[in-house]
Design a protein around this motif. Structure first.
Motif, PDB file in Angstrom:
ATOM      1  N   THR A  38       0.775  -1.031   0.019  1.00  0.00           N
ATOM      2  CA  THR A  38      -0.052   0.191  -0.119  1.00  0.00           C
ATOM      3  C   THR A  38       0.929   1.583   0.068  1.00  0.00           C
ATOM      4  O   THR A  38       0.519   2.268  -0.423  1.00  0.00           O
ATOM      5  CB  THR A  38      -0.963  -0.140   1.165  1.00  0.00           C
ATOM      6  OG1 THR A  38      -0.298  -0.022   2.491  1.00  0.00           O
ATOM      7  CG2 THR A  38      -1.849  -1.180   1.084  1.00  0.00           C
ATOM      8  N   ALA A  77       5.685  -9.950  10.834  1.00  0.00           N
ATOM      9  CA  ALA A  77       5.833  -8.486  10.226  1.00  0.00           C
ATOM     10  C   ALA A  77       4.932  -8.375   9.149  1.00  0.00           C
ATOM     11  O   ALA A  77       4.441  -7.379   8.845  1.00  0.00           O
ATOM     12  CB  ALA A  77       7.237  -8.316   9.717  1.00  0.00           C
ATOM     13  N   LEU A  81      -2.947  -4.934   9.368  1.00  0.00           N
ATOM     14  CA  LEU A  81      -3.253  -4.022  10.376  1.00  0.00           C
ATOM     15  C   LEU A  81      -4.816  -4.579  10.835  1.00  0.00           C
ATOM     16  O   LEU A  81      -5.150  -4.408  12.013  1.00  0.00           O
ATOM     17  CB  LEU A  81      -3.413  -2.591   9.811  1.00  0.00           C
ATOM     18  CG  LEU A  81      -1.972  -2.207   9.660  1.00  0.00           C
ATOM     19  CD1 LEU A  81      -1.906  -0.630   9.328  1.00  0.00           C
ATOM     20  CD2 LEU A  81      -1.104  -2.382  11.002  1.00  0.00           C
ATOM     21  N   ALA A 113      -2.521  -3.554   4.434  1.00  0.00           N
ATOM     22  CA  ALA A 113      -1.367  -2.871   4.846  1.00  0.00           C
ATOM     23  C   ALA A 113      -0.846  -3.963   6.241  1.00  0.00           C
ATOM     24  O   ALA A 113      -1.646  -4.545   6.819  1.00  0.00           O
ATOM     25  CB  ALA A 113      -1.907  -1.580   5.296  1.00  0.00           C
ATOM     26  N   GLY A 116       4.594  -4.761   9.639  1.00  0.00           N
ATOM     27  CA  GLY A 116       6.005  -4.660   9.112  1.00  0.00           C
ATOM     28  C   GLY A 116       6.334  -3.487   7.928  1.00  0.00           C
ATOM     29  O   GLY A 116       7.270  -2.757   8.145  1.00  0.00           O
ATOM     30  N   LEU A 120       8.311   0.313   8.019  1.00  0.00           N
ATOM     31  CA  LEU A 120       9.284   0.574   7.016  1.00  0.00           C
ATOM     32  C   LEU A 120       8.655   1.390   5.986  1.00  0.00           C
ATOM     33  O   LEU A 120       9.582   1.753   4.890  1.00  0.00           O
ATOM     34  CB  LEU A 120       9.873  -0.674   6.583  1.00  0.00           C
ATOM     35  CG  LEU A 120      10.478  -1.544   7.595  1.00  0.00           C
ATOM     36  CD1 LEU A 120      10.933  -2.893   7.058  1.00  0.00           C
ATOM     37  CD2 LEU A 120      11.853  -0.843   7.879  1.00  0.00           C
ATOM     38  N   VAL A 163       6.335   8.872   9.097  1.00  0.00           N
ATOM     39  CA  VAL A 163       4.896   8.977   9.160  1.00  0.00           C
ATOM     40  C   VAL A 163       4.300   7.777   9.849  1.00  0.00           C
ATOM     41  O   VAL A 163       3.047   7.574   9.887  1.00  0.00           O
ATOM     42  CB  VAL A 163       4.140   9.560   8.167  1.00  0.00           C
ATOM     43  CG1 VAL A 163       4.503  10.934   7.503  1.00  0.00           C
ATOM     44  CG2 VAL A 163       4.627   8.253   6.752  1.00  0.00           C
ATOM     45  N   ASP A 165       2.483   5.224  12.062  1.00  0.00           N
ATOM     46  CA  ASP A 165       1.653   5.587  13.264  1.00  0.00           C
ATOM     47  C   ASP A 165       1.922   4.233  14.337  1.00  0.00           C
ATOM     48  O   ASP A 165       1.617   4.298  15.510  1.00  0.00           O
ATOM     49  CB  ASP A 165       0.259   5.475  13.055  1.00  0.00           C
ATOM     50  CG  ASP A 165      -0.118   6.891  12.311  1.00  0.00           C
ATOM     51  OD1 ASP A 165       0.296   7.889  13.051  1.00  0.00           O
ATOM     52  OD2 ASP A 165      -0.864   7.090  11.312  1.00  0.00           O
TER      53      ASP A 165
END
Ligand code: FAD
Ligand code: SF4
Length: 315
Positions: A38, A77, A81, A113, A116, A120, A163, A165
């Motif tokens: 993604t 990893a 989500l 997504a 891991g 990165l 960025v 989160d």
């Protein structure tokens, strides 16, 4: 292992073991790992990610599972989500991770997504995350081969924003990561992955695999999570703060969106607010490269810090 090459595309490999993946990346030139893709695909569309082939890590079973492991909790990893959000164990013991995961992008993206890939994902900047045409017209900056930072006018460093989160939430819990390359496997604190250089923001090269995230069990009492963004969905962070109070009364805070790397502060209950704010301010590199201007983000930094420490009963 399957290999497919759709028209107008690059070779796409789907190894089923870590050793197959490492063999591929080391024996063919200029391949890249992907998980949910993604982040990679958007950067690729904008001409900011070049690779002669993609090695998809999501068919490697050991990377897709999570479970307690001795005195740690181990997350693969390639766990998505949405799976983190639905995981009852993580909900019970690591609420801050669930909160962070819920704040990423949209439900559809979170189905793809991975955790891991999130750790990165590439740094961002309003002058960099634009189409190739836009960047050609505006002039290339340091991060895409130019000789000046458009945001600051400087010629030395790129301050693109870190960025992720998930990283602040995990760092605040003292997470470690297991990295493997063709020569060795190592376990390091998550915050050591990041370089602070906006151009090459990770300490690892593209031939290393992030295998697991390890979280210490029964070591913390309470956490908080705050995220500033334009809308409460879809948007990347303009400022994220995760803070955790540990059983030894230490507080670990980790922030993203305000420097090229996560800002980490170790403090404890009772330390005056000004001392904590001063340390974060010293480490932060907030410039005008975001939707919100620099002054507003600085104001919100103070506001979120007060809220976080109050919720942890530390103010
Ligand atoms: C519209 C939109 C909104 C978004 N909003 C947010 C947001 O709010 N917050 C946020 O944090 N992110 C956001 N993202 C970025 C991205 O979706 C997430 O960070 C996501 O978790 C990345 O995971 P992935 O598996 O898709 O990574 P990928 O795109 O597959 O990979 C990202 C990077 O990690 C490398 N990589 C992936 N897995 C491994 C591994 N196991 N070992 C070694 N290298 C690996 C890849 O080579 C690549 O460099 C957003 C993206 C989009 C398109
Ligand atoms: S901070 Fe400067 S060099 Fe870095 S991406 Fe933005 S404009 Fe480019």
């Amino acid at each position: 292992m399957k290999m497919t090459t759709p028209p107008d595309s690059v070779p796409y490999f789907t190894p089923e073991t870590i050793s197959e993946a490492l063999e591929l990346i080391n024996n063919k030139s200029n391949l890249s790992f992907i998980s949910g893709a993604t982040d990679v695909m958007v950067n690729r569309q904008q001409g900011n990610f070049e690779s002669d082939g993609l090695v998809d890590l999501t068919n490697i079973i050991e990377l897709t599972t999570s479970c307690p492991d001795g005195d740690e909790y181990k997350i693969g990893a390639a766990v998505k989500l949405s799976e983190i959000i639905a995981n009852p164990y993580i909900n019970e013991y690591f609420q801050v991770i669930v909160e962070a995961a819920k704040s990423v992008a949209t439900p559809l993206i979170r189905n793809q997504a991975t955790i891991g890939g999130n750790l990165l994902c590439e740094n961002r900047c309003i002058f960099y995350n634009q189409s190739a045409l836009w960047r050609e017209a505006a002039g290339y900056c340091l991060k895409c081969g130019g000789d000046i930072c458009i945001a600051t006018g400087g010629k030395k460093s790129c301050l693109s924003k870190f960025v992720s989160d998930m990283a602040p939430a995990l760092i605040s819990l003292n997470a470690k990561v297991v990295m493997v390359d063709k020569d060795s496997e190592s376990v390091i604190p998550l915050e050591y992955l990041y370089s602070g250089d906006g151009i090459k923001s990770k300490m690892i090269d593209r031939k290393s695999i992030l295998k697991f995230i390890l979280l210490p069990l029964n070591q913390h009492i309470k956490s908080t999570f705050k995220k500033l963004r334009q809308r409460k969905t879809l948007e990347f962070t303009s400022l994220t703060i995760a803070s955790t109070l540990h059983i030894n009364h230490c507080i670990k805070m980790a922030l993203s969106g305000i420097a090229p790397n996560p800002i980490v502060v170790n403090t404890e209950k009772g330390i005056p607010f000004d001392a904590i704010y001063e340390e974060i301010n010293r480490k932060a590199k907030i410039i005008n490269n975001d939707f919100f201007d620099r002054q507003y983000r600085k104001t919100m930094l103070k506001t979120y810090l007060v809220e976080s420490l109050t919720e942890l009963n530390s103010l």
